[in-house]
Design an enzyme around this catalytic site. Structure first.
Site: not given
Ligand SMILES: Cc1cc2nc3c(=O)[nH]c(=O)nc-3n(C[C@H](O)[C@H](O)[C@H](O)COP(=O)(O)O)c2cc1C
Length: 330
Positions: A201, A139, A70, A100, A18
């Site tokens: 990750g 996700k 997304q 998130c 974002a």
């Protein structure tokens, strides 16, 4: 990697970021080897209210496809409407955010809060799959620790609700980005579901991507932070996953030239004022490790025009020529 009728080769994408993944950055990442790019998270509620800034997040450049939009929200109807709207704007895939953990999103019971409320999460996926013809992804994080579903259970639920793939960022919701991503969670999700699993990750190199795939069996990988100032990472990861020689990293000249192009793309796409403001942080990332980086970064933070940013990059090029041995760059 195949998701629905789409094939992604090399199986590496730009992770949702974002405030960073705008059209210009996505285009650059596509050109440098990401076979799929995510938008940052887009609020289903804001879309319902016709928020113009949010609507603009669903505008795509012809050359950036395939792009995955997304969306996030806590109400199945709202997220499903957002998924359909994203498809209507040309998104090739839709991703539902269950990862998130910023307070604003959690307060709305969305993002990783859905892993604490798996029935709701599942209902959101089911409604979105019904509303959109494009593949719907989800996700995930490792989980919420003390309640709800872990990544394995949630991935199974998502598959049952019709999701075409899941991505896993294996940190607990409360961990944000602290510590080390626990890739064994990706391996357990991969064992548990038949749909493609995208690992995410702490990938910082092609070698990391190869190791993640070997350790987890994931179908594809997604890179976030390591792409900042270094979109060449996609070329590197693509080659590494294909077992090909790693191409050399960018020269200082290439780095400056790309940063200049990025500035011009952003100014043309978002207008000079917003484009310049958004580019300041990218410039800091591109300049990292170069001579005078700090002074030039401070200068970039004061810049208000596209030309000023381009001049700063010229200065960076001149400083690098004057001092040719820079650690980490050629
Ligand atoms: C600045 C920033 C913004 C992010 N925004 C989003 C987002 O909008 N949606 C999302 O699912 N994840 C978001 N993430 C998480 C990343 O997609 C990714 O899961 C995480 O950074 C771990 O991958 P990495 O180690 O390759 O960066 C964001 C991460 C960062 C650092």
């Amino acid at each position: 990697m195949r998701i629905g009728s789409l094939t992604f080769n090399p199986p590496v994408g730009l992770a949702p970021l974002a405030g960073i993944n705008d059209r210009s950055f996505r285009l650059i990442c596509r050109e440098l080897g990401a076979s799929i790019v995510w938008t940052g998270l887009i609020s289903g509620n804001a879309l319902q209210h016709g928020n113009e800034k949010t609507e603009d997040l669903l505008r795509f450049l012809p050359a950036e496809h395939p792009v995955c939009a997304q969306v996030f929200g806590a109400e199945p109807g709202v997220v499903a409407a957002a998924a359909a709207e994203a498809e209507g704007h040309g998104a090739d895939l839709v991703d539902i955010n269950m990862g998130c953990s910023v307070p604003k999103v959690l307060k709305g019971r969305a993002g990783s809060a859905l892993m604490a409320d798996p029935e709701r999460g599942e209902a959101i996926v089911r409604a979105s799959v019904e509303a959109a013809a494009v593949p719907v992804l989800v996700k995930l994080r490792t989980g919420w620790r003390d309640r709800g579903a872990g990544a394995v259970e949630m991935a199974r639920r998502c598959e049952g609700a019709g999701a075409a793939a899941v991505s896993v960022h294996p940190r607990w919701a409360g961990e944000r980005f602290r510590g080390v991503a626990d890739w064994s969670v990706i391996a357990r999700v991969k064992e548990a579901v038949g749909i493609p699993v995208i690992g995410n990750g702490d990938i910082r190199s092609g070698a990391d991507a190869v190791r993640m795939r070997a350790e987890t069996g994931c179908d594809g990988v997604m890179v976030g932070r390591a792409a900042l100032g270094n979109p060449w990472i996609f070329r590197e990861v693509g080659a590494a996953l294909a077992g090909e020689p790693i191409p050399p990293g960018p020269t200082v000249g290439e780095r400056i030239a790309l940063a200049q192009r990025h500035v011009s793309l952003a100014a043309a796409d978002r207008g000079a004022r917003v484009g310049v403001r958004e580019m300041r942080k990218h410039l800091a990332w591109y300049l990292k490790g170069m001579p005078m980086a700090r002074a030039l970064r401070e200068k970039a933070n004061q810049a208000t025009t596209e030309q000023e940013l381009l001049d700063i990059l010229e200065e960076a090029a001149a400083a690098a020529t004057a001092e040719p041995t820079i650690e980490g760059t050629r």
